[in-house]
Write an enzyme that holds these catalytic residues in place. Sequence first.
Site, PDB file in Angstrom:
ATOM      1  N   VAL A  14      41.708  38.065  49.594  1.00  0.00           N
ATOM      2  CA  VAL A  14      40.609  39.198  50.020  1.00  0.00           C
ATOM      3  C   VAL A  14      39.342  38.278  50.608  1.00  0.00           C
ATOM      4  O   VAL A  14      38.456  38.872  51.107  1.00  0.00           O
ATOM      5  CB  VAL A  14      40.291  40.134  49.063  1.00  0.00           C
ATOM      6  CG1 VAL A  14      41.260  41.096  48.598  1.00  0.00           C
ATOM      7  CG2 VAL A  14      39.640  39.393  47.900  1.00  0.00           C
ATOM      8  N   LYS A  16      37.856  35.226  48.724  1.00  0.00           N
ATOM      9  CA  LYS A  16      37.130  34.900  47.461  1.00  0.00           C
ATOM     10  C   LYS A  16      36.653  33.539  47.864  1.00  0.00           C
ATOM     11  O   LYS A  16      35.472  33.149  47.870  1.00  0.00           O
ATOM     12  CB  LYS A  16      38.046  34.619  46.206  1.00  0.00           C
ATOM     13  CG  LYS A  16      38.319  35.877  45.527  1.00  0.00           C
ATOM     14  CD  LYS A  16      39.383  35.716  44.286  1.00  0.00           C
ATOM     15  CE  LYS A  16      40.499  34.776  44.584  1.00  0.00           C
ATOM     16  NZ  LYS A  16      41.680  35.496  45.092  1.00  0.00           N
ATOM     17  N   THR A  17      37.647  32.552  48.741  1.00  0.00           N
ATOM     18  CA  THR A  17      37.188  31.277  48.897  1.00  0.00           C
ATOM     19  C   THR A  17      36.147  31.446  50.105  1.00  0.00           C
ATOM     20  O   THR A  17      35.191  30.746  50.102  1.00  0.00           O
ATOM     21  CB  THR A  17      38.333  30.446  49.353  1.00  0.00           C
ATOM     22  OG1 THR A  17      39.204  30.537  48.400  1.00  0.00           O
ATOM     23  CG2 THR A  17      38.069  28.902  49.762  1.00  0.00           C
ATOM     24  N   LYS A  38      37.404  25.433  41.319  1.00  0.00           N
ATOM     25  CA  LYS A  38      38.752  26.429  41.404  1.00  0.00           C
ATOM     26  C   LYS A  38      39.625  25.777  40.375  1.00  0.00           C
ATOM     27  O   LYS A  38      40.521  24.790  40.320  1.00  0.00           O
ATOM     28  CB  LYS A  38      39.640  26.081  43.135  1.00  0.00           C
ATOM     29  CG  LYS A  38      40.869  26.729  42.910  1.00  0.00           C
ATOM     30  CD  LYS A  38      40.529  28.328  43.453  1.00  0.00           C
ATOM     31  CE  LYS A  38      42.169  28.913  43.291  1.00  0.00           C
ATOM     32  NZ  LYS A  38      42.041  30.077  43.897  1.00  0.00           N
ATOM     33  N   GLU A 110      35.929  30.047  41.183  1.00  0.00           N
ATOM     34  CA  GLU A 110      36.839  30.992  41.768  1.00  0.00           C
ATOM     35  C   GLU A 110      37.906  31.138  40.883  1.00  0.00           C
ATOM     36  O   GLU A 110      38.848  30.419  40.622  1.00  0.00           O
ATOM     37  CB  GLU A 110      37.230  30.442  43.274  1.00  0.00           C
ATOM     38  CG  GLU A 110      38.061  31.680  43.960  1.00  0.00           C
ATOM     39  CD  GLU A 110      38.766  30.938  45.213  1.00  0.00           C
ATOM     40  OE1 GLU A 110      38.485  30.025  45.881  1.00  0.00           O
ATOM     41  OE2 GLU A 110      39.957  31.605  45.468  1.00  0.00           O
ATOM     42  N   GLY A 111      38.374  32.324  40.661  1.00  0.00           N
ATOM     43  CA  GLY A 111      39.668  32.763  39.946  1.00  0.00           C
ATOM     44  C   GLY A 111      40.839  32.445  40.637  1.00  0.00           C
ATOM     45  O   GLY A 111      40.845  32.177  41.834  1.00  0.00           O
ATOM     46  N   ALA A 112      42.035  32.758  40.301  1.00  0.00           N
ATOM     47  CA  ALA A 112      43.185  32.837  40.954  1.00  0.00           C
ATOM     48  C   ALA A 112      43.618  34.239  41.181  1.00  0.00           C
ATOM     49  O   ALA A 112      43.574  35.029  40.052  1.00  0.00           O
ATOM     50  CB  ALA A 112      44.373  32.133  40.449  1.00  0.00           C
ATOM     51  N   GLY A 113      43.930  34.595  42.344  1.00  0.00           N
ATOM     52  CA  GLY A 113      44.268  36.238  42.735  1.00  0.00           C
ATOM     53  C   GLY A 113      43.203  37.084  42.248  1.00  0.00           C
ATOM     54  O   GLY A 113      41.774  37.004  42.380  1.00  0.00           O
TER      55      GLY A 113
HETATM   56  N1  LIG Z   1      35.096  37.512  56.691  1.00  0.00           N
HETATM   57  C1  LIG Z   1      36.219  36.722  57.140  1.00  0.00           C
HETATM   58  N2  LIG Z   1      36.346  36.041  58.486  1.00  0.00           N
HETATM   59  C2  LIG Z   1      37.373  35.373  58.990  1.00  0.00           C
HETATM   60  N3  LIG Z   1      38.272  35.140  58.508  1.00  0.00           N
HETATM   61  C3  LIG Z   1      38.250  35.448  56.844  1.00  0.00           C
HETATM   62  C4  LIG Z   1      37.239  36.058  56.261  1.00  0.00           C
HETATM   63  N4  LIG Z   1      37.425  36.264  54.841  1.00  0.00           N
HETATM   64  C5  LIG Z   1      38.533  35.765  54.861  1.00  0.00           C
HETATM   65  N5  LIG Z   1      39.119  35.282  55.809  1.00  0.00           N
HETATM   66  C6  LIG Z   1      40.352  34.445  56.082  1.00  0.00           C
HETATM   67  O1  LIG Z   1      41.351  34.882  55.420  1.00  0.00           O
HETATM   68  C7  LIG Z   1      42.239  34.019  54.722  1.00  0.00           C
HETATM   69  C8  LIG Z   1      42.235  34.482  53.126  1.00  0.00           C
HETATM   70  O2  LIG Z   1      40.898  34.225  52.826  1.00  0.00           O
HETATM   71  P1  LIG Z   1      40.523  33.290  51.282  1.00  0.00           P
HETATM   72  O3  LIG Z   1      41.322  32.175  51.184  1.00  0.00           O
HETATM   73  O4  LIG Z   1      39.142  33.220  51.206  1.00  0.00           O
HETATM   74  O5  LIG Z   1      40.936  34.435  50.329  1.00  0.00           O
HETATM   75  P2  LIG Z   1      41.204  34.225  48.678  1.00  0.00           P
HETATM   76  O6  LIG Z   1      40.865  35.335  48.249  1.00  0.00           O
HETATM   77  O7  LIG Z   1      40.304  33.084  48.474  1.00  0.00           O
HETATM   78  O8  LIG Z   1      42.810  33.862  48.464  1.00  0.00           O
HETATM   79  P3  LIG Z   1      43.404  33.291  47.047  1.00  0.00           P
HETATM   80  O9  LIG Z   1      43.875  34.193  46.280  1.00  0.00           O
HETATM   81  O10 LIG Z   1      44.633  32.649  47.808  1.00  0.00           O
HETATM   82  O11 LIG Z   1      42.618  32.221  46.695  1.00  0.00           O
HETATM   83  C9  LIG Z   1      41.808  32.798  55.006  1.00  0.00           C
HETATM   84  O12 LIG Z   1      42.350  32.226  56.114  1.00  0.00           O
HETATM   85  C10 LIG Z   1      40.313  32.939  55.408  1.00  0.00           C
HETATM   86  O13 LIG Z   1      39.686  31.904  56.217  1.00  0.00           O
HETATM   87 MG   LIG Z   2      40.878  31.208  47.238  1.00  0.00          MG
END
Ligand SMILES: Nc1ncnc2c1ncn2[C@@H]1O[C@H](COP(=O)(O)OP(=O)(O)OP(=O)(O)O)[C@@H](O)[C@H]1O
Ligand SMILES: [Mg+2]
Length: 222
Positions: A14, A16-17, A38, A110-113
């Site tokens: 969603v 988070k990162t 992380k 940052e949590g996982a999922g």
């Molecule tokens: N606002 C945004 N604009 C452009 N790309 C985005 C945006 N938000 C997320 N993304 C892209 O979507 C993908 C998933 O986002 P991200 O890795 O931040 O999710 P996450 O919640 O950290 O996932 P995980 O649970 O695997 O840690 C990544 O490739 C990220 O670059």
């Molecule tokens: Mg992440």
Amino acid sequence: MKSGLFVTGTDTGVGKTHVTALLLAELRRRGVKAAAFKPISCGTGGRHDAEIYAKLMDYEQTLNALNPVYLRHPLAPSVAARLEQQRIDLAEIRRAYSQLTTHYSTVFVEGAGGLLVPIKRDYFVADLARDLRLPVLVVARLGLGTINHALLTVRQAQAMGLHVCGIVLNDTVGGHRGLAEQTNIKEVPRLCGVPLLGVVPHGKRGAAKAAREICRKLGLLR
Ligand SMILES: Nc1ncnc2c1ncn2[C@@H]1O[C@H](COP(=O)(O)OP(=O)(O)OP(=O)(O)O)[C@@H](O)[C@H]1O
Ligand SMILES: [Mg+2]
């Protein structure tokens, strides 16, 4: 003032990162000693999240310091650990977090999922947030379906005794914002009963401004 924040999401992927990296970059640009951690990463993408944080932190910390537990399978940590015959060492995670707090005034974790991703038998991501005594920031997708996911996450967090400091709506798709996206902005915080800290746009444009606003609302920046 020392501050830590646990960044969770309504789901994996969603943003988070993405959101954490924006907040981290904004704080560091403004001279705040900030870090992102992380504790557990799982998956074939390796330690991608921690690599992003390490780069934004000018490689002040090793990858192991920013990501003490790494499992190769793209699965929930407890499931990956069982498959890989590894034991997730919570004490090691606590130690690594505590170490970072001695060097940095703000640490994002940052949590996982999402909150109910299992780390061990009867121990979930939400339990880790509670053990680290951190308030929770919820990242949710902007768009249809997010009311349900945000409410489920906020209610679960509160049921487990966590303090939810707010929600960030992240535009993962971009393009035209329809009625769901427009109404989310009022309905999500109203129904969840927690503040909307900001809406992160898709892509780079306007992202730093959104991050600055979120940091201000969190009291991390003046
Ligand atoms: N606002 C945004 N604009 C452009 N790309 C985005 C945006 N938000 C997320 N993304 C892209 O979507 C993908 C998933 O986002 P991200 O890795 O931040 O999710 P996450 O919640 O950290 O996932 P995980 O649970 O695997 O840690 C990544 O490739 C990220 O670059
Ligand atoms: Mg992440």
